[in-house]
Design a protein around this motif. Structure first.
Motif, PDB file in Angstrom:
ATOM      1  N   ASP A   1       2.439   0.213  -7.150  1.00 10.01           N
ATOM      2  CA  ASP A   1       1.120   0.784  -6.840  1.00 10.01           C
ATOM      3  C   ASP A   1       1.104   2.289  -7.073  1.00 10.01           C
ATOM      4  O   ASP A   1       0.108   2.845  -7.533  1.00 10.01           O
ATOM      5  CB  ASP A   1       0.725   0.464  -5.396  1.00 10.01           C
TER       6      ASP A   1
ATOM      7  N   PHE B   1      -8.624   3.847  -8.063  1.00 16.66           N
ATOM      8  CA  PHE B   1      -7.458   3.105  -7.585  1.00 16.66           C
ATOM      9  C   PHE B   1      -7.847   2.158  -6.452  1.00 16.66           C
ATOM     10  O   PHE B   1      -7.472   0.980  -6.455  1.00 16.66           O
ATOM     11  CB  PHE B   1      -6.391   4.101  -7.120  1.00 16.66           C
TER      12      PHE B   1
ATOM     13  N   PHE C   1      -8.231  -4.657   1.790  1.00 17.79           N
ATOM     14  CA  PHE C   1      -7.095  -5.046   0.960  1.00 17.79           C
ATOM     15  C   PHE C   1      -6.638  -6.436   1.337  1.00 17.79           C
ATOM     16  O   PHE C   1      -6.801  -6.888   2.424  1.00 17.79           O
ATOM     17  CB  PHE C   1      -5.940  -4.065   1.126  1.00 17.79           C
TER      18      PHE C   1
ATOM     19  N   LYS D   1       0.749   2.754 -10.695  1.00 17.87           N
ATOM     20  CA  LYS D   1      -0.642   2.443 -11.077  1.00 17.87           C
ATOM     21  C   LYS D   1      -1.532   3.648 -10.792  1.00 17.87           C
ATOM     22  O   LYS D   1      -2.350   4.040 -11.629  1.00 17.87           O
ATOM     23  CB  LYS D   1      -1.134   1.207 -10.323  1.00 17.87           C
TER      24      LYS D   1
ATOM     25  N   GLU E   1      -9.817  -0.797  -7.729  1.00 18.24           N
ATOM     26  CA  GLU E   1      -8.982  -1.741  -8.480  1.00 18.24           C
ATOM     27  C   GLU E   1      -8.024  -2.515  -7.578  1.00 18.24           C
ATOM     28  O   GLU E   1      -7.765  -3.689  -7.815  1.00 18.24           O
ATOM     29  CB  GLU E   1      -8.192  -1.004  -9.567  1.00 18.24           C
ATOM     30  N   LYS E   2      -7.486  -1.875  -6.550  1.00 15.70           N
ATOM     31  CA  LYS E   2      -6.489  -2.519  -5.692  1.00 15.70           C
ATOM     32  C   LYS E   2      -7.123  -3.298  -4.536  1.00 15.70           C
ATOM     33  O   LYS E   2      -6.524  -4.234  -4.030  1.00 15.70           O
ATOM     34  CB  LYS E   2      -5.511  -1.491  -5.111  1.00 15.70           C
TER      35      LYS E   2
ATOM     36  N   SER F   1       1.809   1.232   0.980  1.00 15.62           N
ATOM     37  CA  SER F   1       0.731   0.303   0.639  1.00 15.62           C
ATOM     38  C   SER F   1      -0.337   1.048  -0.155  1.00 15.62           C
ATOM     39  O   SER F   1      -0.360   2.291  -0.168  1.00 15.62           O
ATOM     40  CB  SER F   1       0.119  -0.252   1.928  1.00 15.62           C
ATOM     41  N   PRO F   2      -1.253   0.326  -0.813  1.00 17.40           N
ATOM     42  CA  PRO F   2      -2.314   1.013  -1.561  1.00 17.40           C
ATOM     43  C   PRO F   2      -3.143   1.964  -0.696  1.00 17.40           C
ATOM     44  O   PRO F   2      -3.479   3.066  -1.149  1.00 17.40           O
ATOM     45  CB  PRO F   2      -3.168  -0.136  -2.096  1.00 17.40           C
TER      46      PRO F   2
ATOM     47  N   THR G   1      -9.988  -5.536  -2.270  1.00 21.16           N
ATOM     48  CA  THR G   1     -10.793  -6.739  -2.450  1.00 21.16           C
ATOM     49  C   THR G   1     -12.266  -6.460  -2.183  1.00 21.16           C
ATOM     50  O   THR G   1     -13.121  -7.230  -2.587  1.00 21.16           O
ATOM     51  CB  THR G   1     -10.326  -7.858  -1.495  1.00 21.16           C
TER      52      THR G   1
END
Length: 119
Positions: free
Chosen positions: A4, A77, A119, A7, A80-81, A45-46, A83
């Motif tokens: 992540d 970001f 998430f 990313k 994209e990561k 975590s993201p 939900t």
């Protein structure tokens, strides 16, 4: 740094290019190498990566420092990561909410991420 983090690094690079800035000048001004080498951890975590990135790239004394590529990279970001994120109509409100927070306060930043993104 985990997948992540890599990313986010890729998204930030794209945001810097889209802004017309030179990546070397950006790295020097915002010390982004420190973010990737020392601040991001393998277990992050993201939502923690996003909070750390805001604090490191976008804050001077708790206030937004004008780092638009950093802010755009964080929101991209998170979209994209995550939900779920703010709708197009809520995006401005989301950023205004961030502007009211102390950007040096880790818990306030995590609260903002968790309020607007799932998430």
């Amino acid at each position: 740094m985990n997948a992540d983090g890599y990313k986010f690094k890729s998204i930030l690079s794209e945001a810097i290019q889209e802004s017309g800035l030179r990546e070397g000048a950006f790295r020097h001004k915002y010390n982004s190498d420190e973010l990737f080498n020392d601040v991001f951890l393998d277990a992050d975590s993201p939502n923690l990566i996003a909070a750390k990135a805001i604090k490191h790239l976008c804050s001077d004394d708790g206030q937004f420092n004008g780092c638009v590529p950093g802010l755009m990279a964080v929101t991209t970001f998170l979209r994209e990561k995550g939900t779920k994120g703010p709708s197009a109509e809520e995006e401005e409100l989301c950023l205004m909410d961030l502007a009211t927070r102390d950007l040096d306060d880790h818990n306030a930043l995590l609260g903002w991420v968790n309020q607007w993104y799932s998430f």
